[in-house]
Scaffold this active site. Structure first.
Site, PDB file in Angstrom:
ATOM      1  N   VAL A   1      44.307  41.790  37.947  1.00  0.00           N
ATOM      2  CA  VAL A   1      43.519  43.018  37.809  1.00  0.00           C
ATOM      3  C   VAL A   1      42.448  42.768  36.763  1.00  0.00           C
ATOM      4  CG1 VAL A   1      43.565  45.476  37.229  1.00  0.00           C
ATOM      5  CG2 VAL A   1      45.548  44.428  38.353  1.00  0.00           C
ATOM      6  N   CYS A   2      41.239  43.218  37.050  1.00  0.00           N
ATOM      7  CA  CYS A   2      40.133  43.115  36.097  1.00  0.00           C
ATOM      8  C   CYS A   2      39.916  41.639  35.745  1.00  0.00           C
ATOM      9  CB  CYS A   2      40.443  43.982  34.871  1.00  0.00           C
ATOM     10  SG  CYS A   2      39.034  44.344  33.805  1.00  0.00           S
ATOM     11  N   ASN A   3      39.656  41.339  34.473  1.00  0.00           N
ATOM     12  CA  ASN A   3      39.400  39.938  34.117  1.00  0.00           C
ATOM     13  C   ASN A   3      40.679  39.115  33.968  1.00  0.00           C
ATOM     14  OD1 ASN A   3      40.253  40.789  31.531  1.00  0.00           O
ATOM     15  ND2 ASN A   3      38.133  41.188  30.899  1.00  0.00           N
ATOM     16  N   GLY A   4      41.787  39.645  34.467  1.00  0.00           N
ATOM     17  CA  GLY A   4      42.972  38.804  34.618  1.00  0.00           C
ATOM     18  C   GLY A   4      42.700  37.619  35.533  1.00  0.00           C
TER      19      GLY A   4
ATOM     20  N   ALA B   1      39.109  44.254  41.152  1.00  0.00           N
ATOM     21  CA  ALA B   1      37.986  44.413  40.231  1.00  0.00           C
ATOM     22  C   ALA B   1      38.459  45.117  38.954  1.00  0.00           C
ATOM     23  CB  ALA B   1      36.855  45.165  40.923  1.00  0.00           C
TER      24      ALA B   1
END
Length: 218
Positions: free
Chosen positions: A101-104, A151
């Protein structure tokens, strides 16, 4: 279905809790919060904690792995920690779905799982993701084989609902969406760079870039 959500200091709460609530609502998932060391995990807001009930050594397999993101520059710590990256690689070998998730997705890329792949991340991290050998896309949820990336922040809910649909059926996913009353109707339509005012996008982009230059403080 066994779900492992990886935690690390400086994490964004919703990145982890959004998917957690979706999986938990199915009543068919065993969800574990896992970290390098069990115990309290500081949030990026510095205003609270999540709790890791398991350490890496205690969780050696999962059906679904979720790697959440964080406010920059906190991703630098797991990206540069070989024990964390090795655990991700080890779990990945056992999963049906490896997700972020996200910048993971930066952390997945640092672990070598996104080389040459198409993936998404928070829009503010596109350049960094590309520098790691991954092609960024503006899609909200992206599947490449068994790797699924979402995203920014709230998109983790969408990703988890999609995973529930794939694994447990559309009706189950629709039911979870209804239980959570996930029917977003925000007061403004500015949730992506394409929709937000240009000046606002540049202000936020500049702020995130400045944060990314720093070293983690948590």
């Amino acid at each position: 279905m066994k779900v492992a959500i990886m935690l690390f200091d400086g994490i964004t709460a919703l990145d982890a809790i959004g998917p957690y609530d979706v999986f938990a609502a199915t009543l068919k998932c065993e969800v574990k919060f896992v970290a390098k060391k069990k115990g309290l995990i500081k949030l990026d807001s510095n205003m609270g904690y999540l709790h890791a009930d398991y350490s890496f050594s205690e969780v050696t397999s999962a059906d679904i792995l979720v790697v959440p993101g964080c406010s920059p520059p906190n991703y630098k710590t797991p990206m540069n920690d070989e024990e964390t990256l090795q655990w991700i690689r080890q779990i990945h070998e056992t999963t049906k779905w490896t997700t972020s998730v996200c910048n993971g997705s930066l952390i997945l890329s640092a672990a070598g799982l996104l080389q040459g792949a198409v993936a998404t991340t928070h829009w503010g991290s596109f350049d960094l993701l590309q520098s790691l050998g991954t092609t960024p896309t503006e899609e909200r949820v992206v599947r490449q084989g068994k790797i699924v990336t979402a995203a920014g922040v709230s998109s983790g809910i969408d990703m988890a609902l999609q995973l529930v649909a794939w694994e447990l059926g559309d009706d189950m996913s629709k039911g979870v969406q209804l239980i959570l009353e996930y029917d977003p109707q925000p007061p403004f339509d500015s949730g992506s760079p394409k929709k937000a005012p240009t000046l606002l996008v540049e202000q936020i982009r500049g702020m995130l870039q400045e944060f990314a230059k720093r070293e983690p403080e948590v």
